[in-house]
Structures are given as structure tokens and as C-alpha cells.
Scaffold this motif. Structure first.
Motif, PDB file in Angstrom:
ATOM      1  N   GLY A 199      38.172 -13.831  32.156  1.00  0.00           N
ATOM      2  CA  GLY A 199      37.046 -14.308  32.949  1.00  0.00           C
ATOM      3  C   GLY A 199      36.892 -13.628  34.294  1.00  0.00           C
ATOM      4  O   GLY A 199      35.924 -13.888  35.010  1.00  0.00           O
ATOM      5  N   VAL A 200      37.828 -12.767  34.653  1.00  0.00           N
ATOM      6  CA  VAL A 200      37.771 -12.052  35.932  1.00  0.00           C
ATOM      7  C   VAL A 200      37.508 -10.585  35.645  1.00  0.00           C
ATOM      8  O   VAL A 200      38.229  -9.947  34.871  1.00  0.00           O
ATOM      9  CB  VAL A 200      39.086 -12.217  36.727  1.00  0.00           C
ATOM     10  CG1 VAL A 200      39.030 -11.401  38.011  1.00  0.00           C
ATOM     11  CG2 VAL A 200      39.344 -13.680  37.036  1.00  0.00           C
ATOM     12  N   THR A 201      36.473 -10.062  36.262  1.00  0.00           N
ATOM     13  CA  THR A 201      36.127  -8.654  36.096  1.00  0.00           C
ATOM     14  C   THR A 201      36.311  -7.939  37.425  1.00  0.00           C
ATOM     15  O   THR A 201      36.011  -8.492  38.487  1.00  0.00           O
ATOM     16  CB  THR A 201      34.674  -8.491  35.619  1.00  0.00           C
ATOM     17  OG1 THR A 201      33.797  -9.133  36.564  1.00  0.00           O
ATOM     18  CG2 THR A 201      34.490  -9.124  34.250  1.00  0.00           C
ATOM     19  N   PRO A 210      46.870  -9.955  42.537  1.00  0.00           N
ATOM     20  CA  PRO A 210      46.681 -11.340  42.985  1.00  0.00           C
ATOM     21  C   PRO A 210      47.164 -11.605  44.400  1.00  0.00           C
ATOM     22  O   PRO A 210      46.801 -12.625  44.978  1.00  0.00           O
ATOM     23  CB  PRO A 210      47.504 -12.144  41.960  1.00  0.00           C
ATOM     24  CG  PRO A 210      48.523 -11.187  41.452  1.00  0.00           C
ATOM     25  CD  PRO A 210      47.855  -9.849  41.450  1.00  0.00           C
ATOM     26  N   TYR A 211      47.975 -10.731  44.974  1.00  0.00           N
ATOM     27  CA  TYR A 211      48.482 -10.956  46.330  1.00  0.00           C
ATOM     28  C   TYR A 211      47.561 -10.382  47.403  1.00  0.00           C
ATOM     29  O   TYR A 211      47.740 -10.669  48.577  1.00  0.00           O
ATOM     30  CB  TYR A 211      49.870 -10.328  46.483  1.00  0.00           C
ATOM     31  CG  TYR A 211      50.912 -10.973  45.602  1.00  0.00           C
ATOM     32  CD1 TYR A 211      51.506 -12.180  45.954  1.00  0.00           C
ATOM     33  CD2 TYR A 211      51.287 -10.388  44.389  1.00  0.00           C
ATOM     34  CE1 TYR A 211      52.450 -12.778  45.134  1.00  0.00           C
ATOM     35  CE2 TYR A 211      52.226 -10.981  43.568  1.00  0.00           C
ATOM     36  CZ  TYR A 211      52.805 -12.178  43.951  1.00  0.00           C
ATOM     37  OH  TYR A 211      53.736 -12.766  43.129  1.00  0.00           O
ATOM     38  N   PHE A 212      46.594  -9.583  47.005  1.00  0.00           N
ATOM     39  CA  PHE A 212      45.666  -8.994  47.963  1.00  0.00           C
ATOM     40  C   PHE A 212      44.496  -9.947  48.189  1.00  0.00           C
ATOM     41  O   PHE A 212      43.977 -10.523  47.228  1.00  0.00           O
ATOM     42  CB  PHE A 212      45.158  -7.647  47.444  1.00  0.00           C
ATOM     43  CG  PHE A 212      44.305  -6.903  48.424  1.00  0.00           C
ATOM     44  CD1 PHE A 212      44.868  -6.258  49.506  1.00  0.00           C
ATOM     45  CD2 PHE A 212      42.922  -6.862  48.270  1.00  0.00           C
ATOM     46  CE1 PHE A 212      44.084  -5.570  50.417  1.00  0.00           C
ATOM     47  CE2 PHE A 212      42.128  -6.180  49.165  1.00  0.00           C
ATOM     48  CZ  PHE A 212      42.709  -5.538  50.249  1.00  0.00           C
ATOM     49  N   PRO A 213      44.059 -10.151  49.433  1.00  0.00           N
ATOM     50  CA  PRO A 213      42.897 -11.030  49.671  1.00  0.00           C
ATOM     51  C   PRO A 213      41.662 -10.535  48.932  1.00  0.00           C
ATOM     52  O   PRO A 213      41.209  -9.415  49.138  1.00  0.00           O
ATOM     53  CB  PRO A 213      42.713 -10.957  51.193  1.00  0.00           C
ATOM     54  CG  PRO A 213      44.061 -10.598  51.724  1.00  0.00           C
ATOM     55  CD  PRO A 213      44.678  -9.696  50.690  1.00  0.00           C
ATOM     56  N   GLY A 214      41.125 -11.362  48.069  1.00  0.00           N
ATOM     57  CA  GLY A 214      40.005 -10.957  47.227  1.00  0.00           C
ATOM     58  C   GLY A 214      40.428 -10.462  45.867  1.00  0.00           C
ATOM     59  O   GLY A 214      39.586 -10.274  44.985  1.00  0.00           O
ATOM     60  N   GLN A 215      41.726 -10.185  45.667  1.00  0.00           N
ATOM     61  CA  GLN A 215      42.333  -9.765  44.411  1.00  0.00           C
ATOM     62  C   GLN A 215      41.904  -8.388  43.926  1.00  0.00           C
ATOM     63  O   GLN A 215      42.450  -7.888  42.956  1.00  0.00           O
ATOM     64  CB  GLN A 215      42.060 -10.777  43.283  1.00  0.00           C
ATOM     65  CG  GLN A 215      42.685 -12.139  43.489  1.00  0.00           C
ATOM     66  CD  GLN A 215      41.849 -13.025  44.374  1.00  0.00           C
ATOM     67  OE1 GLN A 215      40.662 -13.207  44.135  1.00  0.00           O
ATOM     68  NE2 GLN A 215      42.453 -13.582  45.405  1.00  0.00           N
ATOM     69  N   ALA A 216      40.939  -7.750  44.557  1.00  0.00           N
ATOM     70  CA  ALA A 216      40.479  -6.420  44.154  1.00  0.00           C
ATOM     71  C   ALA A 216      40.835  -5.442  45.267  1.00  0.00           C
ATOM     72  O   ALA A 216      40.316  -5.546  46.386  1.00  0.00           O
ATOM     73  CB  ALA A 216      38.980  -6.412  43.887  1.00  0.00           C
ATOM     74  N   ILE A 217      41.699  -4.505  44.994  1.00  0.00           N
ATOM     75  CA  ILE A 217      42.192  -3.566  45.988  1.00  0.00           C
ATOM     76  C   ILE A 217      41.817  -2.155  45.567  1.00  0.00           C
ATOM     77  O   ILE A 217      41.823  -1.820  44.377  1.00  0.00           O
ATOM     78  CB  ILE A 217      43.724  -3.715  46.157  1.00  0.00           C
ATOM     79  CG1 ILE A 217      44.250  -2.799  47.263  1.00  0.00           C
ATOM     80  CG2 ILE A 217      44.455  -3.456  44.855  1.00  0.00           C
ATOM     81  CD1 ILE A 217      45.720  -3.036  47.583  1.00  0.00           C
ATOM     82  N   GLY A 218      41.478  -1.336  46.546  1.00  0.00           N
ATOM     83  CA  GLY A 218      41.064   0.029  46.254  1.00  0.00           C
ATOM     84  C   GLY A 218      42.216   0.993  46.066  1.00  0.00           C
ATOM     85  O   GLY A 218      41.992   2.121  45.625  1.00  0.00           O
ATOM     86  N   MET A 219      43.439   0.593  46.396  1.00  0.00           N
ATOM     87  CA  MET A 219      44.594   1.477  46.248  1.00  0.00           C
ATOM     88  C   MET A 219      45.150   1.366  44.840  1.00  0.00           C
ATOM     89  O   MET A 219      45.444   0.272  44.362  1.00  0.00           O
ATOM     90  CB  MET A 219      45.669   1.114  47.278  1.00  0.00           C
ATOM     91  CG  MET A 219      46.934   1.949  47.189  1.00  0.00           C
ATOM     92  SD  MET A 219      48.159   1.541  48.462  1.00  0.00           S
ATOM     93  CE  MET A 219      48.605  -0.137  47.967  1.00  0.00           C
TER      94      MET A 219
END
Length: 300
Positions: A199-201, A210-219
Motif C-alpha cells: 500500500g506504500v508507493t 522507515p527511519y527517515f522522516p517521510g520514509q522516502a530518502i534520495g540517498m
């Protein structure tokens, strides 16, 4: 009959008390009392409802808080692992320095901590530093020196954003102090990459963490098993690499870590000697002076 007057009140000829300049709550009419009480209840209820909604939204967030790891330097009298600092610098140099800078750390800071002076001079000479101008007014390049700071991977923030799809890699000099959780957060972030749940894209070019704020990280995931080979032969597993670079970043953010704890130990040892001595002076020496009765006898 005498009446005790409170400050701000005066007595009238009828024996009633009135306030001089302002009216108290008890002197207001009944309808105003009801209105003020209703306003207070509504305000308190609204604040409570807003707090409950905030907590519910916060609880439904998918961001995970990093667990507390048993770091060897976490104790009140524990020092940093300097062998781990040396390995952590190797991780930064070979992996992290491609995108992240450490502009507040100079090569001379490594001397006596993780490397010898000769080793640091060799490391610094591998870097080409733009210096000048010379006698002809031209800029020139020279080998790095101990007084030079770590080189930046990009000439300016705009170039860093272009190379990383609009994301600006943060400087790592004080990253463990700038993030909630410190090295626990950095360790969890480095080892927490995984597939997004059902359910998460995640948008193309981003990665789920999951530990990054927003859960989507560019690194992209920067470390993995055997990402490099340690000079001392330590197995370069993912957890070992993350642990070493976190220890290095803790030292970089707090280079006085060991000295601070050493001074604290000296203070405790000195206090163990000084406090009983002060108690003895207070209890047995000055008690006679403090309890002495002084009486004046006028001359006859």
C-alpha cells in the motif's frame, strides 16, 4: 469590631468591602460568570481535542524511532574506540566522501586520534588543493597539508543538488548532534533500507527507509556487506561498517569526548578527598565558633 483589610480594598460606611480599581470574578453578575465558565470549558476542551488529534496523527505515522544500541562509548567513564574511529574514517573516505562533506574537520585533527602524523601527511598529500594567488596573480594547485580541511565533493550547493536529483547531501561534521537519536539514528538509517510495505508507493529515484522522516530518502543504500576492505583485516559486514562510521562521526562532532570524561573522573576523585575534609572542617572546627554564645557586659 475591627476588620482585616486586604491589599487593594477599602471599607465603606456600610461595612462592605469594595476593590479600588478592578472588579473580581466573584463580584460579576451571574450571566457573566456563566459566560466566562463556558468559555473556559470550551477552550480547555478544544485544546484537549487538538492534543488528542495530534497524538493520533503522530501515532499513525510510519516513521520508526531508532532503538538504543549498546555503544562502547556510551558509559559515563567509557572512551571512544580509536581503532573503530580509524576504520570509520576509511569508510567515510571511500564511501561517504563521494557525496557528503565534512568542512569543519581538518587533517590535523586525525593526528594522535586515529593516525600518526606521518600517516596523516601522506593522506593530505593525496588531495590537490587550489591555492593562491601566486606572485603572478594566478591560482595554482598544491598537495594538501595538515592544516587543510577535508575536501568538498561539490564546489557549491547548487552543483550538489544537480548531481543528486535535487537533494542536498548534508554536511557530516556535526550530523550525530543535529539529528534526534544521534548515532542510533545514523546507524538505523544506514542499515534500515527495505522494500516498502503493501500500500506504500515510493516515487522513482527515492528509496524507502522507515527511519527517515517521510520514509522516502534520495540517498541510495550506501553500505552493504564487503563494500570495502579494512586495512586491519576486520570483516566489513554491513553492521560493522555502520558501527565504525557512526563512531567516527561521534568523534568528529565531539572531539573532546574522551578529555571531557577524563576531567570528570579527576573531578570525582578530587571531590572524594575534598568533600570529607570540608565536612570535617564544618562539623568539628567551625561548630565551636558557630555555637558560641556572645554576651555584652557593660563596664561597671
Amino acid at each position: 469590631m475591627r476588620h482585616l483589610l486586604l491589599p487593594g480594598y477599602r471599607s465603606s460606611s456600610e461595612g462592605q468591602f469594595h476593590k479600588d480599581d478592578e472588579r473580581s470574578y466573584y463580584n460579576l453578575p451571574r450571566n457573566k460568570k456563566v459566560a466566562l465558565t463556558t468559555l473556559g470549558v470550551v477552550t480547555a476542551g478544544g485544546a484537549g481535542l487538538a492534543l488528542m488529534l495530534h497524538q493520533s496523527v503522530k501515532a499513525s505515522d510510519l516513521e520508526l524511532h531508532p532503538p538504543q544500541y549498546p555503544w562502547s562509548h556510551a558509559g559515563p567513564l567509557s572512551s571512544l574506540d580509536h581503532a573503530s574511529i580509524r576504520r570509520g574514517y576509511q569508510v567515510y573516505k571511500q564511501v561517504c566522501s563521494a557525496c557528503h562533506s565534512m568542512e569543519y574537520l581538518a587533517f590535523r585533527n586525525l593526528v594522535g586520534v586515529s593516525h600518526t602524523e606521518a600517516e596523516v601527511k601522506t593522506i593530505a598529500e593525496e588531495v590537490e588543493v587550489v591555492d593562491g594567488p601566486d606572485e603572478s596573480g594566478e591560482m595554482f594547485t598544491r598537495p594538501g597539508k595538515l592544516s587543510d580541511y577535508f575536501p568538498k565533493p561539490y564546489p557549491n550547493p547548487e552543483a550538489a543538488r544537480v548531481a543528486n536529483n535535487g537533494a542536498l547531501p548534508p554536511d557530516l561534521s556535526y550530523i550525530v548532534n543535529a539529528r534526534h537519536g544521534g548515532e542510533d539514528y545514523v546507524f538505523s538509517l544506514l542499515t534500515g533500507y527495505c522494500e516498502p510495505p503493501a500500500g506504500v508507493t515510493v516515487r522513482e529515484g527515492l528509496y524507502y527507509n522507515p527511519y527517515f522522516p517521510g520514509q522516502a530518502i534520495g540517498m541510495a543504500p550506501p553500505i552493504y556487506n564487503e563494500v570495502l576492505e579494512y586495512e586491519d583485516g576486520t570483516p566489513a559486514t554491513m553492521s560493522q561498517v555502520a558501527k565504525d562510521v557512526c563512531t567516527f562521526l561521534r568523534w568528529a562532532a565531539e572531539p573532546e569526548h574522551d578529555q571531557r570524561k577524563r576531567m570528570g573522573l579527576k573531578l570525582l576523585m578530587g571531590s572524594a578527598i575534598l568533600i570529607p575534609l570540608l565536612y570535617y572542617m564544618k562539623r568539628h572546627r567551625w561548630s565551636v565558633m558557630k555555637s558560641r554564645k556572645m554576651a555584652y557586659r557593660p563596664p561597671k
